[in-house]
Design an enzyme around this catalytic site. Structure first.
Site, PDB file in Angstrom:
ATOM      1  CE  LYS A  11      -3.773  -2.408   2.378  1.00  0.00           C
ATOM      2  NZ  LYS A  11      -4.736  -2.339   3.504  1.00  0.00           N
ATOM      3  CE1 TYR A  51      -9.293  -2.438   0.561  1.00  0.00           C
ATOM      4  CE2 TYR A  51      -8.645  -0.604  -0.840  1.00  0.00           C
ATOM      5  CZ  TYR A  51      -8.316  -1.692  -0.045  1.00  0.00           C
ATOM      6  OH  TYR A  51      -6.997  -2.043   0.140  1.00  0.00           O
ATOM      7  CG  PHE A  59     -12.768   2.099   7.934  1.00  0.00           C
ATOM      8  CD1 PHE A  59     -12.406   1.569   6.715  1.00  0.00           C
ATOM      9  CD2 PHE A  59     -13.383   1.266   8.866  1.00  0.00           C
ATOM     10  CE1 PHE A  59     -12.643   0.235   6.405  1.00  0.00           C
ATOM     11  CE2 PHE A  59     -13.626  -0.075   8.565  1.00  0.00           C
ATOM     12  CZ  PHE A  59     -13.253  -0.591   7.324  1.00  0.00           C
ATOM     13  NE  ARG A  87      -7.172 -13.192   5.460  1.00  0.00           N
ATOM     14  CZ  ARG A  87      -7.632 -11.943   5.401  1.00  0.00           C
ATOM     15  NH1 ARG A  87      -7.336 -11.187   4.354  1.00  0.00           N
ATOM     16  NH2 ARG A  87      -8.369 -11.448   6.365  1.00  0.00           N
ATOM     17  CB  THR A  93      -6.876  -5.967  10.002  1.00  0.00           C
ATOM     18  OG1 THR A  93      -7.403  -7.048   9.239  1.00  0.00           O
ATOM     19  CG2 THR A  93      -7.201  -4.650   9.325  1.00  0.00           C
ATOM     20  NE  ARG A 104      -2.131  -5.973   7.098  1.00  0.00           N
ATOM     21  CZ  ARG A 104      -3.243  -6.611   6.763  1.00  0.00           C
ATOM     22  NH1 ARG A 104      -3.711  -7.599   7.513  1.00  0.00           N
ATOM     23  NH2 ARG A 104      -3.882  -6.281   5.655  1.00  0.00           N
ATOM     24  CG  ASN A 114      -3.548  -2.556   6.931  1.00  0.00           C
ATOM     25  OD1 ASN A 114      -3.420  -2.139   5.787  1.00  0.00           O
ATOM     26  ND2 ASN A 114      -4.561  -3.307   7.319  1.00  0.00           N
ATOM     27  CG  HIS A 117      -5.367  -6.333  -0.076  1.00  0.00           C
ATOM     28  ND1 HIS A 117      -6.545  -6.244   0.619  1.00  0.00           N
ATOM     29  CD2 HIS A 117      -5.569  -7.230  -1.078  1.00  0.00           C
ATOM     30  CE1 HIS A 117      -7.431  -7.047   0.043  1.00  0.00           C
ATOM     31  NE2 HIS A 117      -6.869  -7.651  -0.984  1.00  0.00           N
ATOM     32  CD  GLU A 128      -9.118  -8.871  -3.342  1.00  0.00           C
ATOM     33  OE1 GLU A 128      -7.978  -9.306  -3.071  1.00  0.00           O
ATOM     34  OE2 GLU A 128      -9.982  -8.629  -2.472  1.00  0.00           O
TER      35      GLU A 128
HETATM   36  P1  CMP Z   1      -7.402  -4.591   4.320  1.00  0.00           P
HETATM   37  O1  CMP Z   1      -7.883  -5.646   5.258  1.00  0.00           O
HETATM   38  O2  CMP Z   1      -6.312  -4.904   3.374  1.00  0.00           O
HETATM   39  O3  CMP Z   1      -8.657  -4.041   3.496  1.00  0.00           O
HETATM   40  C1  CMP Z   1      -9.589  -3.185   4.129  1.00  0.00           C
HETATM   41  C2  CMP Z   1      -8.830  -2.034   4.721  1.00  0.00           C
HETATM   42  O4  CMP Z   1      -9.604  -1.087   5.421  1.00  0.00           O
HETATM   43  C3  CMP Z   1      -7.879  -2.579   5.792  1.00  0.00           C
HETATM   44  O5  CMP Z   1      -6.887  -3.355   5.186  1.00  0.00           O
HETATM   45  C4  CMP Z   1      -7.439  -1.289   6.419  1.00  0.00           C
HETATM   46  O6  CMP Z   1      -6.525  -0.568   5.583  1.00  0.00           O
HETATM   47  C5  CMP Z   1      -8.776  -0.552   6.444  1.00  0.00           C
HETATM   48  N1  CMP Z   1      -9.455  -0.781   7.721  1.00  0.00           N
HETATM   49  C6  CMP Z   1      -9.999  -1.913   8.168  1.00  0.00           C
HETATM   50  N2  CMP Z   1     -10.563  -1.745   9.388  1.00  0.00           N
HETATM   51  C7  CMP Z   1     -10.351  -0.461   9.704  1.00  0.00           C
HETATM   52  C8  CMP Z   1     -10.683   0.341  10.835  1.00  0.00           C
HETATM   53  N3  CMP Z   1     -11.358  -0.169  11.875  1.00  0.00           N
HETATM   54  N4  CMP Z   1     -10.317   1.625  10.821  1.00  0.00           N
HETATM   55  C9  CMP Z   1      -9.655   2.131   9.768  1.00  0.00           C
HETATM   56  N5  CMP Z   1      -9.304   1.427   8.650  1.00  0.00           N
HETATM   57  C10 CMP Z   1      -9.643   0.146   8.634  1.00  0.00           C
END
Ligand code: CMP
Length: 139
Positions: A11, A51, A59, A87, A93, A104, A114, A117, A128
């Site tokens: 990212k 997304y 968010f 994963r 996450t 991460r 983070n 992905h 994707e």
């Molecule tokens: P990812 O799981 O790759 O895809 C969805 C993204 O949304 C996740 O990574 C984060 O970058 C973002 N995300 C997920 N949960 C939250 C949260 N609670 N607050 C802010 N960003 C989030």
């Protein structure tokens, strides 16, 4: 794409911090083969579409701003049990909950920024991967 493939994005925060090489090294050292890869930048429409599942989450606007603010590295990776193993490699996450030694844990700063992905299912890995690559760009 076959079931032993997953899709990843390094990212904008990972690219900005100069972590492309370190993260790719960890990915390949963990047994993943790079099947397709490009440095690219998502448009707002791309990020909103990619997304879409999160469109009603609070968010979502910040997620779109973050994911479009600079280049990303998009890649398709191949390995037995690719989705689950990747994963595990990237960790939770929220990097504060990500296990020691995960990508991460090592390279991400927050739940919103983070670093990487990873697809959450074989079905989404196919969707994707095809979002970013044509068949002739997959090796
Ligand atoms: P990812 O799981 O790759 O895809 C969805 C993204 O949304 C996740 O990574 C984060 O970058 C973002 N995300 C997920 N949960 C939250 C949260 N609670 N607050 C802010 N960003 C989030």
């Amino acid at each position: 794409m076959t079931n032993n493939r997953t899709f990843t994005m390094l990212k904008p925060d990972a690219v900005e911090k100069g972590n492309i090489g370190s993260i790719l090294e960890k990915i390949t050292a963990s047994g993943f083969r790079i099947v397709a890869m490009k440095l690219t930048q998502l448009t707002v429409a791309d990020a909103q579409s990619f997304y879409a599942i999160h469109k009603n989450r609070p968010f979502f606007p910040d997620l779109v701003t973050y994911m479009t603010r600079g280049p990303i590295v998009a890649a398709i990776l191949e390995k037995d049990n690719a989705v689950e193993d990747f994963r595990t490699l990237i960790g939770a996450t929220n990097p504060s909950e990500a296990a020691e030694g995960t990508i991460r844990n090592m390279f991400a700063d927050s739940i919103s920024e983070n670093a990487v992905h990873g697809s959450d299912s074989d079905e989404n890995a196919k969707i994707e991967g095809s979002f970013h690559f044509s068949e002739r760009e997959m090796f």
